[in-house]
Design a protein around this motif. Structure first.
Motif, PDB file in Angstrom:
ATOM      1  N   GLN A 179       0.956  -1.202   0.048  1.00  0.00           N
ATOM      2  CA  GLN A 179      -0.044   0.109  -0.045  1.00  0.00           C
ATOM      3  C   GLN A 179       0.686   1.168   0.086  1.00  0.00           C
ATOM      4  OE1 GLN A 179      -3.025  -1.565   3.111  1.00  0.00           O
ATOM      5  NE2 GLN A 179      -4.148   0.221   2.067  1.00  0.00           N
ATOM      6  N   ALA A 180       0.542   2.188  -0.588  1.00  0.00           N
ATOM      7  CA  ALA A 180       1.340   3.378  -0.833  1.00  0.00           C
ATOM      8  C   ALA A 180       1.577   4.281   0.397  1.00  0.00           C
ATOM      9  CB  ALA A 180       0.493   4.551  -1.863  1.00  0.00           C
ATOM     10  N   ASP A 181       0.986   4.043   1.536  1.00  0.00           N
ATOM     11  CA  ASP A 181       1.137   4.915   2.627  1.00  0.00           C
ATOM     12  C   ASP A 181       1.650   3.649   3.774  1.00  0.00           C
ATOM     13  OD1 ASP A 181      -1.500   3.559   3.136  1.00  0.00           O
ATOM     14  OD2 ASP A 181      -2.484   5.400   3.650  1.00  0.00           O
ATOM     15  N   ARG A 182       2.211   2.535   3.344  1.00  0.00           N
ATOM     16  CA  ARG A 182       2.599   1.666   4.302  1.00  0.00           C
ATOM     17  C   ARG A 182       3.861   2.347   5.176  1.00  0.00           C
ATOM     18  NH1 ARG A 182       2.286  -3.265   7.125  1.00  0.00           N
ATOM     19  NH2 ARG A 182       4.193  -4.634   7.079  1.00  0.00           N
ATOM     20  N   ILE A 183       4.835   2.929   4.341  1.00  0.00           N
ATOM     21  CA  ILE A 183       5.867   3.445   5.203  1.00  0.00           C
ATOM     22  C   ILE A 183       5.383   4.552   6.179  1.00  0.00           C
ATOM     23  CG2 ILE A 183       7.975   5.147   4.811  1.00  0.00           C
ATOM     24  CD1 ILE A 183       8.623   3.589   2.120  1.00  0.00           C
ATOM     25  N   THR A 184       4.701   5.582   5.611  1.00  0.00           N
ATOM     26  CA  THR A 184       4.083   6.596   6.745  1.00  0.00           C
ATOM     27  C   THR A 184       3.277   5.700   8.035  1.00  0.00           C
ATOM     28  OG1 THR A 184       3.782   7.901   4.827  1.00  0.00           O
ATOM     29  CG2 THR A 184       2.361   8.534   6.980  1.00  0.00           C
ATOM     30  N   TYR A 185       2.616   4.745   7.676  1.00  0.00           N
ATOM     31  CA  TYR A 185       1.847   4.195   8.615  1.00  0.00           C
ATOM     32  C   TYR A 185       3.046   3.714   9.827  1.00  0.00           C
ATOM     33  CZ  TYR A 185      -0.391  -0.030  10.896  1.00  0.00           C
ATOM     34  OH  TYR A 185      -1.017  -0.966  11.699  1.00  0.00           O
ATOM     35  N   LEU A 186       3.912   2.861   9.352  1.00  0.00           N
ATOM     36  CA  LEU A 186       4.955   2.186   9.985  1.00  0.00           C
ATOM     37  C   LEU A 186       5.687   3.175  10.957  1.00  0.00           C
ATOM     38  CD1 LEU A 186       6.106  -0.885   8.038  1.00  0.00           C
ATOM     39  CD2 LEU A 186       4.542  -0.929   9.783  1.00  0.00           C
ATOM     40  N   GLU A 187       6.263   4.404  10.305  1.00  0.00           N
ATOM     41  CA  GLU A 187       6.985   5.620  10.554  1.00  0.00           C
ATOM     42  C   GLU A 187       6.385   5.856  11.961  1.00  0.00           C
ATOM     43  OE1 GLU A 187      10.404   6.737  10.852  1.00  0.00           O
ATOM     44  OE2 GLU A 187       9.927   7.320   8.631  1.00  0.00           O
ATOM     45  N   CYS A 217      -2.478   8.815   8.342  1.00  0.00           N
ATOM     46  CA  CYS A 217      -2.481   8.119   6.926  1.00  0.00           C
ATOM     47  C   CYS A 217      -3.785   8.610   6.341  1.00  0.00           C
ATOM     48  CB  CYS A 217      -2.500   6.735   7.098  1.00  0.00           C
ATOM     49  SG  CYS A 217      -0.612   6.039   7.524  1.00  0.00           S
ATOM     50  N   GLY A 218      -4.530   9.666   6.823  1.00  0.00           N
ATOM     51  CA  GLY A 218      -5.913   9.873   6.168  1.00  0.00           C
ATOM     52  C   GLY A 218      -6.828   9.268   6.897  1.00  0.00           C
ATOM     53  N   GLN A 219      -7.102   8.042   6.619  1.00  0.00           N
ATOM     54  CA  GLN A 219      -8.186   7.110   7.470  1.00  0.00           C
ATOM     55  C   GLN A 219      -7.624   6.616   8.852  1.00  0.00           C
ATOM     56  OE1 GLN A 219      -9.429   3.635   5.321  1.00  0.00           O
ATOM     57  NE2 GLN A 219     -10.822   2.905   7.023  1.00  0.00           N
ATOM     58  N   PHE A 220      -8.370   6.705   9.722  1.00  0.00           N
ATOM     59  CA  PHE A 220      -8.035   6.342  11.167  1.00  0.00           C
ATOM     60  C   PHE A 220      -7.267   4.963  11.053  1.00  0.00           C
ATOM     61  CE2 PHE A 220      -8.174   4.966  15.704  1.00  0.00           C
ATOM     62  CZ  PHE A 220      -7.776   6.345  16.262  1.00  0.00           C
ATOM     63  N   SER A 221      -5.934   4.836  11.896  1.00  0.00           N
ATOM     64  CA  SER A 221      -5.364   3.442  11.823  1.00  0.00           C
ATOM     65  C   SER A 221      -4.812   3.283  13.219  1.00  0.00           C
ATOM     66  CB  SER A 221      -4.330   3.641  10.823  1.00  0.00           C
ATOM     67  OG  SER A 221      -3.264   4.322  11.033  1.00  0.00           O
ATOM     68  N   ALA A 222      -4.122   2.104  13.181  1.00  0.00           N
ATOM     69  CA  ALA A 222      -3.681   1.687  14.492  1.00  0.00           C
ATOM     70  C   ALA A 222      -2.442   2.689  14.887  1.00  0.00           C
ATOM     71  CB  ALA A 222      -3.010   0.132  14.510  1.00  0.00           C
ATOM     72  N   ALA A 223      -1.919   3.200  13.968  1.00  0.00           N
ATOM     73  CA  ALA A 223      -0.701   4.394  14.233  1.00  0.00           C
ATOM     74  C   ALA A 223      -1.459   5.208  14.949  1.00  0.00           C
ATOM     75  CB  ALA A 223      -0.184   4.809  12.983  1.00  0.00           C
ATOM     76  N   ASP A 224      -2.742   5.903  14.738  1.00  0.00           N
ATOM     77  CA  ASP A 224      -3.122   6.705  15.599  1.00  0.00           C
ATOM     78  C   ASP A 224      -3.557   6.428  16.809  1.00  0.00           C
ATOM     79  OD1 ASP A 224      -3.516   8.885  13.339  1.00  0.00           O
ATOM     80  OD2 ASP A 224      -4.517   7.221  12.397  1.00  0.00           O
ATOM     81  N   VAL A 225      -4.079   5.176  16.984  1.00  0.00           N
ATOM     82  CA  VAL A 225      -4.133   4.695  18.441  1.00  0.00           C
ATOM     83  C   VAL A 225      -2.990   4.930  19.275  1.00  0.00           C
ATOM     84  CG1 VAL A 225      -4.718   2.819  19.814  1.00  0.00           C
ATOM     85  CG2 VAL A 225      -5.910   3.479  17.926  1.00  0.00           C
TER      86      VAL A 225
END
Length: 215
Positions: free
Chosen positions: A86-94, A151-159
């Protein structure tokens, strides 16, 4: 069933909040920082550092909150993850793992303001430096949001990040507009409010705000 070993206001709250966001069934096992239960052989078999969270899941035990969120998102709530490719995988993991940078400052501030009970044990200089580092980290995370989350849509990173901001209010007086908006948005989330109801009796941050001493 996911069994979450938890202390109120500790990083294990991230896992409870995530389960509420994902609609996952779970059980909370409450512990205390102020007795010897986290140092018992039984608990150390779950978490070698004697800390929470420890999560019993899929016949195994996990004890790092970031890893737990990443695993649960990938195996049970893909909408809250970002898969390889996914395009935002790096952002998510970071940002998911940047939450630990925030958590380090929180841990140091907690130690100096709360755990070290005698004034002579504390370092006002460290308290001020870590408060400033925490502020910079939280503002960076707040400004990285693109809608509901980083990442735009709420994700585990935001938790993971959100927990840091919500506890950070105990040590910082938020003035940055992006930070104020971020906290307000998180506190309005039904899943956050549901998790807060499961958090348990306050043990750690018993004061509304912890003021750094003048130096």
């Amino acid at each position: 069933m996911i069994r979450i070993h938890h202390v109120a206001q500790a990083r294990s709250f991230r896992v409870i909040w995530f389960c509420e966001e994902a609609g996952l069934p779970y059980e909370v096992v409450q512990h205390s920082f102020f007795d010897k239960s986290l140092r018992s052989p039984e608990f150390l078999a779950l978490s070698p550092a004697g800390r929470v969270p420890a999560v019993e899941i899929d016949g195994q035990v996990m004890f790092e909150s970031g890893a737990i969120l990443e695993y649960l998102a990938e195996t049970r709530a893909p909408a809250l993850a970002r898969a390889p490719g996914q395009a935002d995988r790096i952002t998510y993991l970071e940002w998911l793992h940047f939450a630990e940078t925030i958590a380090v400052s929180l841990a140091i501030l907690t130690q100096h303001h709360i755990v070290l009970r005698e004034a002579h044990m504390r370092s006002p200089t460290v308290m001020k430096l870590e408060a400033k580092r925490l502020e910079k980290s939280l503002i960076a995370a707040a400004r990285a949001r693109k809608g509901e989350g980083v990442c735009g849509q709420f994700s585990a990173a935001d938790v993971a990040l959100g927990y840091g901001a919500l506890i950070g209010k105990k040590f910082l007086r938020f003035e940055e507009p992006a930070l104020l908006d971020w906290v307000a948005a998180m506190e309005a989330r039904p899943a956050y409010r549901a998790a807060l109801a499961k958090d348990g009796e306050v043990q750690i941050y018993t004061e509304e705000f912890y003021e750094a001493p003048n130096v």
